[in-house]
Scaffold this active site. Structure first.
Site, PDB file in Angstrom:
ATOM      1  N   ASP A 176     -29.935  49.590-151.017  1.00 34.21           N
ATOM      2  CA  ASP A 176     -28.532  48.702-150.799  1.00 34.21           C
ATOM      3  C   ASP A 176     -28.406  47.707-150.045  1.00 34.21           C
ATOM      4  OD1 ASP A 176     -27.599  50.914-149.286  1.00 34.21           O
ATOM      5  OD2 ASP A 176     -25.817  50.588-149.113  1.00 34.21           O
ATOM      6  N   ASP A 179     -27.770  57.181-148.878  1.00 39.36           N
ATOM      7  CA  ASP A 179     -26.735  55.919-148.849  1.00 39.36           C
ATOM      8  C   ASP A 179     -26.645  55.302-149.675  1.00 39.36           C
ATOM      9  OD1 ASP A 179     -25.761  58.640-146.215  1.00 39.36           O
ATOM     10  OD2 ASP A 179     -27.856  58.944-146.642  1.00 39.36           O
ATOM     11  N   ASP A 187     -34.155  55.026-151.695  1.00 37.03           N
ATOM     12  CA  ASP A 187     -33.336  55.027-150.522  1.00 37.03           C
ATOM     13  C   ASP A 187     -31.521  55.757-151.270  1.00 37.03           C
ATOM     14  OD1 ASP A 187     -31.304  54.416-147.723  1.00 37.03           O
ATOM     15  OD2 ASP A 187     -29.648  53.567-149.062  1.00 37.03           O
TER      16      ASP A 187
END
Length: 217
Positions: free
Chosen positions: A170, A11, A9
């Site tokens: 995240d 961001d 991922d």
């Protein structure tokens, strides 16, 4: 090695982008005289693409106004594109982690819900030497994460099977993307959604822990 491919991922995982995202959405809100939001509030809004981010920032009684959403989104995107790297920085150890994975023959890809042009720009700026198999953002006609198609696309381009790959992210969206795509996942503890304590979930507190998980024989 344990895994041959890592899907990252962007961001909240590779890059801390929240301040630039916050500034851009607040710019769109300010133009309309709407309430602004804090960094912490935006951390709870991100993760499902920029349109959903803008909708969440709008006043409750205006979220269903599609014309307003389109106009605010255009203002957000114009501002964000012009200021996309003002505050954005890689998380500690991530640049070294990518180099080490590459040196060990591990393939890598980026899968993000950020619009494709922004995703491409940030990867070129902060990780120019990393030979990613593919960098995939939000593209017209393609579903957002957690739809598994983005995982399947990466696996096809890498020429690998599901058991060869692992996702690093995240958010719960990232973990669900991995689950839907039939691959393993690692959650990072430094992003925008804390998942520590989630039963059965591997959570990394450092780039070193990700490296060890990927290369463990």
């Amino acid at each position: 090695m344990k895994y041959k491919l890592v899907l990252f991922d962007l961001d909240g995982t590779l890059l801390d982008t929240i301040d630039d995202l916050s500034d851009a959405v607040n710019h769109a809100m300010r133009l309309r005289g709407f309430p602004l939001h804090t960094r912490d509030e935006y951390m709870k809004m991100v993760g499902n693409g920029i349109r959903n981010l803008v909708i969440r920032a709008l006043p409750d009684d205006r979220k269903d106004d599609e014309t307003l959403v389109d106009e605010a989104l255009a203002d957000f995107k114009a501002y964000y594109t012009a200021h996309i790297d003002k505050h954005t920085r890689p998380y500690p150890g991530m640049q070294q982690l990518l180099r080490q994975l590459s040196e060990n023959g591990v393939q890598m890809a980026v899968i993000s819900n950020k619009f494709q042009e922004g995703t491409d720009y940030l990867i070129r700026k902060f990780f120019p030497e990393i030979p990613f198999v593919v960098v995939l953002g939000n593209r017209p006609g393609f579903p957002l994460k957690p739809d598994p198609e983005i995982v399947h696309e990466v696996l096809r381009k890498a020429g690998l099977a599901q058991e060869d790959a692992i996702m690093v992210g995240d958010s719960q969206t990232d973990m669900k993307t991995a689950e839907n795509g039939g691959i393993r996942a690692i959650a990072v503890s430094w992003g925008y959604r804390s998942m520590k304590g989630t039963p059965g979930l591997t959570v990394a507190d450092s780039a070193k822990e990700i490296l060890e998980e990927v290369l463990e024989r």
